[in-house]
Design a protein around this motif. Structure first.
Motif, mmCIF file in Angstrom:
data_model
loop_
_atom_site.group_PDB
_atom_site.id
_atom_site.type_symbol
_atom_site.label_atom_id
_atom_site.label_comp_id
_atom_site.label_asym_id
_atom_site.label_seq_id
_atom_site.Cartn_x
_atom_site.Cartn_y
_atom_site.Cartn_z
ATOM 1 N N PRO A 1 5.506 22.981 22.771
ATOM 2 C CA PRO A 1 5.495 21.791 22.051
ATOM 3 C C PRO A 1 6.591 21.010 22.168
ATOM 4 N N ASP A 2 7.779 21.308 22.746
ATOM 5 C CA ASP A 2 9.204 20.475 22.178
ATOM 6 C C ASP A 2 9.377 20.509 23.730
ATOM 7 N N MET A 3 9.206 20.494 24.109
ATOM 8 C CA MET A 3 8.426 20.022 25.851
ATOM 9 C C MET A 3 9.873 20.706 26.835
ATOM 10 N N MET A 4 10.383 22.347 26.566
ATOM 11 C CA MET A 4 11.685 22.284 26.900
ATOM 12 C C MET A 4 10.824 24.419 26.668
ATOM 13 N N PRO A 5 11.572 24.827 28.180
ATOM 14 C CA PRO A 5 11.516 26.562 28.608
ATOM 15 C C PRO A 5 11.862 27.471 27.036
ATOM 16 N N ARG B 1 -9.886 9.368 33.359
ATOM 17 C CA ARG B 1 -8.573 8.919 34.317
ATOM 18 C C ARG B 1 -8.229 9.827 35.138
ATOM 19 N N ILE B 2 -7.154 9.246 36.357
ATOM 20 C CA ILE B 2 -6.949 10.586 37.347
ATOM 21 C C ILE B 2 -5.233 11.178 36.145
ATOM 22 N N ASP B 3 -4.744 10.631 35.943
ATOM 23 C CA ASP B 3 -3.004 11.400 35.354
ATOM 24 C C ASP B 3 -3.533 11.747 33.918
ATOM 25 N N ALA B 4 -4.855 12.062 33.470
ATOM 26 C CA ALA B 4 -5.193 13.114 32.839
ATOM 27 C C ALA B 4 -6.684 13.495 32.320
ATOM 28 N N HIS B 5 -6.633 14.632 31.626
ATOM 29 C CA HIS B 5 -8.385 14.968 31.731
ATOM 30 C C HIS B 5 -8.315 16.337 30.781
ATOM 31 N N TYR B 6 -9.676 15.894 29.687
ATOM 32 C CA TYR B 6 -9.302 16.971 28.972
ATOM 33 C C TYR B 6 -11.222 17.475 28.792
ATOM 34 N N HIS B 7 -10.699 19.011 28.652
ATOM 35 C CA HIS B 7 -11.848 19.402 28.435
ATOM 36 C C HIS B 7 -12.512 19.292 27.412
ATOM 37 N N ALA B 8 -13.852 18.924 26.394
ATOM 38 C CA ALA B 8 -14.219 18.418 25.743
ATOM 39 C C ALA B 8 -14.108 19.589 24.223
ATOM 40 N N SER B 9 -14.889 20.552 25.006
ATOM 41 C CA SER B 9 -15.273 21.830 24.061
ATOM 42 C C SER B 9 -13.812 22.976 24.027
ATOM 43 N N ALA B 10 -12.727 22.188 24.356
ATOM 44 C CA ALA B 10 -11.405 23.176 24.153
ATOM 45 C C ALA B 10 -10.474 22.347 23.181
ATOM 46 N N ILE B 11 -11.402 20.800 23.059
ATOM 47 C CA ILE B 11 -10.338 20.603 21.924
ATOM 48 C C ILE B 11 -9.825 20.837 20.843
ATOM 49 N N LEU B 12 -11.043 21.458 19.855
ATOM 50 C CA LEU B 12 -10.254 22.697 18.735
ATOM 51 C C LEU B 12 -9.101 23.413 18.828
ATOM 52 N N LYS B 13 -9.560 24.120 19.910
ATOM 53 C CA LYS B 13 -9.020 25.154 20.319
ATOM 54 C C LYS B 13 -7.577 24.691 20.539
ATOM 55 N N LEU B 14 -6.986 23.124 20.975
ATOM 56 C CA LEU B 14 -5.632 22.967 21.605
ATOM 57 C C LEU B 14 -5.307 22.230 20.265
ATOM 58 N N VAL B 15 -5.769 21.667 19.524
ATOM 59 C CA VAL B 15 -5.601 20.703 17.999
ATOM 60 C C VAL B 15 -4.070 21.425 17.810
ATOM 61 N N PRO B 16 -3.595 22.626 17.059
ATOM 62 C CA PRO B 16 -2.180 22.821 17.107
ATOM 63 C C PRO B 16 -1.243 22.560 18.625
ATOM 64 N N PHE B 17 -1.822 22.813 19.212
ATOM 65 C CA PHE B 17 -0.450 22.746 20.299
ATOM 66 C C PHE B 17 0.101 21.468 20.468
ATOM 67 N N LEU B 18 -1.293 20.326 20.770
ATOM 68 C CA LEU B 18 -1.776 18.910 20.723
ATOM 69 C C LEU B 18 -1.135 18.079 19.680
ATOM 70 N N SER B 19 -1.208 18.615 18.572
ATOM 71 C CA SER B 19 -0.204 18.065 17.344
ATOM 72 C C SER B 19 1.013 18.173 17.676
ATOM 73 N N ARG B 20 1.544 19.222 17.798
ATOM 74 C CA ARG B 20 3.396 19.975 17.835
ATOM 75 C C ARG B 20 3.752 18.608 18.802
ATOM 76 N N TYR B 21 2.454 18.600 19.981
ATOM 77 C CA TYR B 21 3.851 18.054 21.177
ATOM 78 C C TYR B 21 3.572 16.675 21.238
ATOM 79 N N TRP B 22 2.935 15.998 20.491
ATOM 80 C CA TRP B 22 2.408 14.551 20.260
ATOM 81 C C TRP B 22 3.415 14.125 18.979
ATOM 82 N N TRP B 23 3.993 15.291 18.042
ATOM 83 C CA TRP B 23 5.346 15.266 17.322
ATOM 84 C C TRP B 23 6.066 15.009 18.048
#
Length: 417
Positions: free
Chosen positions: A358-362, A73-95
Motif C-alpha cells: 500500500p505504500d508503493m515500496m518493496p 478504461r484501458i489503464d485500469a479495470h476492476y472486478h466488482a466481485s473482488a472490491i470488498l476483499k480489496l478495500v483494506p489494500f485500496l484504502s491504504r493505497y489511496w491514503w
C-alpha cells in the motif's frame, strides 16, 4: 547443518538475489514451482526504468475516481466481485497516495531506481546478455496539449530533483522518430536514461545461466511447504529432488509471498495489479522504433523479439481469478488506429500479477521474528527494474556488510503492528 541458502522464487528478483549470494561464496539453491522467469517476470513492458522515481499512486481527484468507476478504461479495470476483499489494500493505497505522502515516498524510493541501470549492467555483462538490451530510452506520445504540458512540467521537475534526462518532441520530431504512427498527436516526451529489454524472459534465463555457472542449483519445488528444520533451526522445503534444507531462506515469491509469510504470522496487506500482453506482427514494412506509450489511453507498444508487444494497465481482481482481458481488447482497438498491427502472434493473452504494497515500496530485509528468514518482494511495476538492486542489498545484509544504500525505508519492520 551446512550453510546452504534457499531462495524461493525464480523471477528476476529471486534470480538476481541468488547470483549475489553465490558470488559471496554461498551454496545457493533456487526453488520455483515453474521454470525461471515464467510468472510475473515474463510479461512486462521490458523497461529498466531509471526515470521511474515516482511510484504509481492511486488517483486522488474525485472526477478521475468517478471516471474509473465506470470501469471502461484501458489503464485500469476492476472486478466488482473482488472490491470488498480489496478495500483494506485500496484504502491504504489511496491514503499513501496523498500528494505530500506520495512525494515523501518518492524521495525514499528514488535511491533504488537511481541505481537500477548500474546494477543491471553488472549482471548483463557477467551473463553475456548485452544482445538483449537497448540503451535508447522510451517515449510517451500525446493527443492533447494539456496532457503534453502537464507531463513535460513533471519531467522538468524530475530532471531538477532527481537528475533524470528527457527531451520534448514536437509534432514534426515525433513523426520523424515514428513515421508509421498515425493520428493527430501533438508531440512526445522521450525519456533518455532507461534501457529496454527485447525479451524479459530471455534476460532472466541469461541471469539464471550465470547463477548456475557460479555453482548455484535450480530445482522445482513448492514454496508453500516451507517449514523450520528438524532441530528447530534452519529451513526446509519440498522439491522434485526431495526435501532441501538450508540455513537461511529468502522469500522472493512476488504476488505469492503473502501465502508463505502469512503462515509464519506476518501481515503485509499485499495487493496485486494484474496485467496482460499480446504480441503482433506489423503490417507490411511498418516499423516501430521506440518503446511507446499512448499517454492519454494508457497502453504500451514495445518492439520485442517476438513481435510488437501490447501491454495493458492495472486490473484490480483476485490474484487467481480467471483471465478477463477486456483491457487488452480495448487497447488493441485503439492501437490498431495509430499503428498498422497485423495478426496476433500468441495463442491467447498472457496474464500476470504484480505484487504491490500500500505504500508503493518493496519489502527488502530480515524477517522481524524469524532467524535466517529474509524478504524480497512487493516491487509492483518495477520488478524488472529493481531485481539486481534488491539482490545486492539482500546479499549484503545477509553477510553482515554495510549496505550500499540505506535500506531502512524498505524494511519489513514498517509493517509491524
Amino acid at each position: 547443518m551446512s550453510k546452504v541458502t534457499l531462495v524461493l522464487g525464480a523471477g528476476i528478483i529471486g534470480v538476481s538475489t541468488a547470483i549475489h549470494l553465490a558470488r559471496r561464496g554461498r551454496s545457493v539453491v533456487l526453488v520455483d514451482r515453474r521454470g525461471a522467469g515464467e510468472e510475473t517476470s515474463f510479461g512486462n513492458a521490458g523497461l529498466i526504468q531509471r526515470e521511474g522515481v515516482v511510484p504509481y499512486g492511486f488517483p486522488q481527484e474525485l472526477g478521475m475516481l468517478i471516471r474509473y468507476g465506470f470501469n471502461n478504461r484501458i489503464d485500469a479495470h476492476y472486478h466488482a466481485s473482488a472490491i470488498l476483499k480489496l478495500v483494506p489494500f485500496l484504502s491504504r493505497y489511496w491514503w499513501h497516495s496523498n500528494k505530500s505522502r506520495h512525494q515523501a515516498i518518492a524521495r525514499a524510493y528514488a535511491p533504488l531506481i537511481e541505481n537500477s541501470i548500474t546494477e543491471h549492467q553488472d549482471l548483463i555483462q557477467a551473463a553475456n546478455a548485452d544482445h538483449l538490451i537497448r540503451r535508447d530510452g522510451w517515449m510517451e506520445i500525446f493527443r492533447t496539449t494539456g496532457k503534453r504540458d502537464t507531463e513535460l512540467a513533471e519531467a522538468e521537475r524530475l530532471a531538477r530533483e532527481y537528475g533524470v534526462s528527457y527531451r520534448a518532441l514536437s509534432r514534426e520530431e515525433l513523426a520523424k522518430e515514428e513515421p508509421h504512427i498515425r493520428g493527430d498527436f501533438v508531440g512526445g516526451l522521450k525519456w533518455n536514461d532507461p534501457w529496454s529489454v527485447t525479451s524479459p524472459h530471455r534476460l532472466t534465463m541469461a541471469y539464471l545461466a550465470y547463477f548456475q555457472s557460479l555453482g548455484g542449483r535450480f530445482v522445482k519445488g513448492d514454496a508453500t511447504t516451507l517449514e523450520t528444520g528438524a532441530s528447530g533451526r534452519g529451513w526446509k522445503v519440498k522439491t522434485d529432488d526431495g526435501m532441501v534444507e538450508g540455513y537461511d531462506v529468502v522469500l522472493a515469491l512476488g504476488p505469492w509471498s503473502e501465502e508463505v509469510t502469512r503462515k509464519f504470522g506476518y501481515r503485509f496487506l499485499l495487493g496485486v495489479k494484474r496485467g496482460y500482453h499480446m504480441h503482433y506482427a506489423p503490417e507490411g514494412n511498418a516499423v516501430l522504433n521506440n518503446w511507446t506509450m499512448d499517454a492519454e489511453r494508457g497502453y504500451f507498444l514495445a518492439p520485442m523479439e517476438k513481435g510488437i508487444r501490447l501491454t495493458t494497465g492495472a486490473e484490480f481482481a483476485n490474484r487467481d481469478a480467471p483471465k478477463s482481458p477486456v483491457q487488452l481488447a480495448r487497447a488493441e482497438k485503439v492501437a490498431r488506429e495509430i499503428f498498422p498491427l497485423a495478426d496476433r502472434l500468441d495463442a491467447e493473452p498472457w496474464m500476470g500479477a504484480r505484487p504491490c504494497t500500500p505504500d508503493m515500496m518493496p519489502v527488502i530485509g530480515k524477517a522481524p521474528r524469524h532467524e535466517g528468514m529474509w524478504f524480497a518482494f512487493g516491487h509492483a511495476h518495477h520488478g524488472l527494474t529493481l531485481g539486481p538492486v534488491t539482490g545486492r542489498l539482500i546479499a549484503e545484509m545477509m553477510d553482515g556488510e554495510k549496505t550500499f544504500l540505506d535500506a531502512k525505508a524498505w524494511s519489513p519492520e514498517r509493517f509491524r503492528p
